[in-house]
Each structure stands twice: as structure tokens, then as C-alpha cells.
Design a protein around this motif. Sequence first.
Motif, PDB file in Angstrom:
ATOM      1  N   GLU A 179      10.494 -11.765   6.867  1.00 26.83           N
ATOM      2  CA  GLU A 179      10.404 -12.015   8.306  1.00 26.83           C
ATOM      3  C   GLU A 179      10.657 -10.744   9.116  1.00 26.83           C
ATOM      4  N   THR A 180      11.695  -9.984   8.742  1.00 34.52           N
ATOM      5  CA  THR A 180      12.037  -8.779   9.502  1.00 34.52           C
ATOM      6  C   THR A 180      11.420  -7.523   8.912  1.00 34.52           C
ATOM      7  N   GLY A 181      11.038  -7.583   7.626  1.00 34.39           N
ATOM      8  CA  GLY A 181      10.498  -6.411   6.945  1.00 34.39           C
ATOM      9  C   GLY A 181      11.567  -5.496   6.383  1.00 34.39           C
ATOM     10  N   LYS A 182      12.837  -5.898   6.498  1.00 34.54           N
ATOM     11  CA  LYS A 182      13.914  -5.028   6.023  1.00 34.54           C
ATOM     12  C   LYS A 182      13.959  -5.021   4.496  1.00 34.54           C
ATOM     13  N   LEU A 183      13.950  -3.813   3.946  1.00 31.87           N
ATOM     14  CA  LEU A 183      14.004  -3.607   2.500  1.00 31.87           C
ATOM     15  C   LEU A 183      15.264  -2.819   2.174  1.00 31.87           C
ATOM     16  N   THR A 184      16.039  -3.307   1.204  1.00 28.25           N
ATOM     17  CA  THR A 184      17.187  -2.585   0.685  1.00 28.25           C
ATOM     18  C   THR A 184      16.987  -2.453  -0.811  1.00 28.25           C
ATOM     19  N   VAL A 185      16.967  -1.209  -1.288  1.00 30.63           N
ATOM     20  CA  VAL A 185      16.779  -0.931  -2.710  1.00 30.63           C
ATOM     21  C   VAL A 185      18.102  -0.423  -3.255  1.00 30.63           C
ATOM     22  N   PHE A 186      18.561  -1.030  -4.353  1.00 27.12           N
ATOM     23  CA  PHE A 186      19.835  -0.665  -4.971  1.00 27.12           C
ATOM     24  C   PHE A 186      19.578   0.242  -6.173  1.00 27.12           C
ATOM     25  N   ILE A 187      20.297   1.363  -6.210  1.00 21.43           N
ATOM     26  CA  ILE A 187      20.139   2.350  -7.272  1.00 21.43           C
ATOM     27  C   ILE A 187      21.506   2.510  -7.939  1.00 21.43           C
ATOM     28  N   PRO A 188      21.571   2.474  -9.270  1.00 15.47           N
ATOM     29  CA  PRO A 188      22.857   2.489  -9.965  1.00 15.47           C
ATOM     30  C   PRO A 188      23.780   3.669  -9.624  1.00 15.47           C
ATOM     31  N   SER A 189      23.221   4.852  -9.397  1.00 12.76           N
ATOM     32  CA  SER A 189      24.054   5.998  -9.033  1.00 12.76           C
ATOM     33  C   SER A 189      23.234   6.965  -8.187  1.00 12.76           C
ATOM     34  N   ILE A 190      23.928   7.822  -7.466  1.00 14.94           N
ATOM     35  CA  ILE A 190      23.247   8.840  -6.664  1.00 14.94           C
ATOM     36  C   ILE A 190      22.425   9.695  -7.630  1.00 14.94           C
ATOM     37  N   CYS A 191      21.145   9.907  -7.297  1.00 10.95           N
ATOM     38  CA  CYS A 191      20.297  10.651  -8.232  1.00 10.95           C
ATOM     39  C   CYS A 191      19.188  11.403  -7.507  1.00 10.95           C
ATOM     40  N   GLU A 192      18.541  12.274  -8.273  1.00 10.83           N
ATOM     41  CA  GLU A 192      17.374  13.021  -7.804  1.00 10.83           C
ATOM     42  C   GLU A 192      16.206  12.711  -8.725  1.00 10.83           C
ATOM     43  N   VAL A 193      15.010  12.707  -8.145  1.00 12.11           N
ATOM     44  CA  VAL A 193      13.803  12.527  -8.933  1.00 12.11           C
ATOM     45  C   VAL A 193      12.860  13.674  -8.603  1.00 12.11           C
ATOM     46  N   GLY A 194      12.388  14.352  -9.657  1.00 12.47           N
ATOM     47  CA  GLY A 194      11.394  15.412  -9.499  1.00 12.47           C
ATOM     48  C   GLY A 194      10.016  14.834  -9.759  1.00 12.47           C
ATOM     49  N   TYR A 195       9.056  15.215  -8.946  1.00 12.33           N
ATOM     50  CA  TYR A 195       7.702  14.681  -9.054  1.00 12.33           C
ATOM     51  C   TYR A 195       6.729  15.745  -9.520  1.00 12.33           C
ATOM     52  N   ARG A 231       9.451   7.464 -12.518  1.00 12.86           N
ATOM     53  CA  ARG A 231      10.191   8.557 -13.145  1.00 12.86           C
ATOM     54  C   ARG A 231      11.678   8.228 -13.163  1.00 12.86           C
ATOM     55  N   ASP A 232      12.352   8.807 -14.143  1.00 13.54           N
ATOM     56  CA  ASP A 232      13.796   8.621 -14.246  1.00 13.54           C
ATOM     57  C   ASP A 232      14.510   9.487 -13.224  1.00 13.54           C
ATOM     58  N   GLY A 233      15.602   8.954 -12.684  1.00 15.42           N
ATOM     59  CA  GLY A 233      16.449   9.728 -11.793  1.00 15.42           C
ATOM     60  C   GLY A 233      17.481  10.499 -12.621  1.00 15.42           C
ATOM     61  N   ASP A 255       0.800  -1.219   0.000  1.00 10.99           N
ATOM     62  CA  ASP A 255       0.000   0.000   0.000  1.00 10.99           C
ATOM     63  C   ASP A 255       0.841   1.282   0.000  1.00 10.99           C
ATOM     64  N   LEU A 256       1.925   1.262  -0.762  1.00  8.33           N
ATOM     65  CA  LEU A 256       2.713   2.477  -0.964  1.00  8.33           C
ATOM     66  C   LEU A 256       2.706   2.818  -2.448  1.00  8.33           C
ATOM     67  N   ALA A 257       2.938   4.078  -2.776  1.00  8.68           N
ATOM     68  CA  ALA A 257       2.942   4.521  -4.169  1.00  8.68           C
ATOM     69  C   ALA A 257       4.082   3.849  -4.932  1.00  8.68           C
ATOM     70  N   ILE A 258       3.801   3.394  -6.148  1.00  3.11           N
ATOM     71  CA  ILE A 258       4.789   2.626  -6.920  1.00  3.11           C
ATOM     72  C   ILE A 258       5.940   3.471  -7.443  1.00  3.11           C
ATOM     73  N   GLY A 259       5.789   4.785  -7.477  1.00  6.57           N
ATOM     74  CA  GLY A 259       6.825   5.644  -8.042  1.00  6.57           C
ATOM     75  C   GLY A 259       7.689   6.348  -7.014  1.00  6.57           C
ATOM     76  N   ILE A 260       7.728   5.851  -5.792  1.00  5.50           N
ATOM     77  CA  ILE A 260       8.568   6.487  -4.763  1.00  5.50           C
ATOM     78  C   ILE A 260      10.038   6.438  -5.169  1.00  5.50           C
ATOM     79  N   PHE A 261      10.476   5.307  -5.725  1.00  5.65           N
ATOM     80  CA  PHE A 261      11.874   5.145  -6.127  1.00  5.65           C
ATOM     81  C   PHE A 261      12.034   5.442  -7.618  1.00  5.65           C
ATOM     82  N   PRO A 262      13.255   5.791  -8.036  1.00  8.97           N
ATOM     83  CA  PRO A 262      13.481   6.038  -9.467  1.00  8.97           C
ATOM     84  C   PRO A 262      13.253   4.773 -10.299  1.00  8.97           C
ATOM     85  N   ARG A 263      12.949   4.950 -11.569  1.00  9.82           N
ATOM     86  CA  ARG A 263      12.640   3.844 -12.479  1.00  9.82           C
ATOM     87  C   ARG A 263      13.764   2.802 -12.537  1.00  9.82           C
ATOM     88  N   ASP A 264      15.042   3.233 -12.483  1.00 11.23           N
ATOM     89  CA  ASP A 264      16.135   2.274 -12.627  1.00 11.23           C
ATOM     90  C   ASP A 264      16.504   1.563 -11.326  1.00 11.23           C
TER      91      ASP A 264
END
Length: 170
Positions: free
Chosen positions: A80-96, A162-164, A62-71
Motif C-alpha cells: 500500500e505504501t511501497g515501503k521496503l525494508t531489507v534485512f542484512i545479517p551484518s554490515i557489508c560491502e559488495v563489489g560489482y 553477489r556475496d557481501g 523493474d530493478l536489477a536483482i543483484g542490487i542487494f547482497p545474496r544473504d
Amino acid sequence: MDQILNKVGSYWLGQKASKEFNSVGDDINSLSSSIEGGTKWLVNKIKGKMQKSLPELLKEYDLAIGIFPRDATNYEFNEETGKLTVFIPSICEVGYKDSSVLRFFTAVTGYLEKGKLADISGMKTKVMIWVKVTCITSDGSKLHFTAGMKKTRSREAYEVLRDGVSVDKF
């Protein structure tokens, strides 16, 4: 004399071959440890258990699908723990769509539960200055970002991938 030279030659050749094989093994180990996030995906695929896409996982919680950049396609999630790690190819910004901006480090971690991503590290938002986002909660048509203070934003702005845009520093 020929037998001695053959034994010495065989020994030397065996040692060289052993070193080469060890070197190849080391190369494979270093390659597999350097592929962040992808290894768990590969293991799950081999086991016959296919990992959901990141947007599918966010939607399920139940979270918005576009919170993270497309890549940001590789992630690890411990159910079990709920821990999520999302890997992003490079440091980036996303404008909404609502003019908000999020900045992402190469790895974003947090604890995912229904309608909430808490204890976030690796994400910032611009509120006059860059402030660390620590929690995102979902409430119907609104998303609440906690970054020093709680900022409510329209969920609709975060429902599109969205693209970062790469930036130099986090």
C-alpha cells in the motif's frame, strides 16, 4: 496443621509455577520480537500467502536483482505504501563487475515503485569517499544511482547476486 501446610505448599508451588510460565512467555515474546523480518514471513506462510524472494520482488518492480547482497533474504514490503525494508545479517560491502562498490547497513529502507527505489537509508557507494545512496532508478540497460550527484552505471553489473564482505562500520 497438615491441611494448613498443604495449602501453604500448594499456594507456594502455584506461585512458582506461575512465575515460570510467565518467564517462558516473556522468552517467547522477546525471541519473536528479535527475529527481524522473519516474523512477517512466518505470518504470511501461516496465512497461506507466500512472500516472493527479494530478487523476484526487485525484478517485478523493474530493478536489477543483484542490487542487494545474496544473504539479504528477509524483507518487509508494504504494497500500500511501497515501503521496503531489507534485512542484512551484518554490515557489508559488495563489489560489482563494473568495479563499483556498495556498502550496506543491517537494515536498508526505501520506497519501491516501478523502476525506482527512493528515499533510501542504509546504503552507501564509494565515489572517492563513501556517499549515502538516496535513490536508484532503472532506465533500460542503465541504473542511475543518486548519491549527492547522479551516477549512471550499467544494469548488467547488478543482475548477478553477489556475496557481501563483512566490514566493521557503516
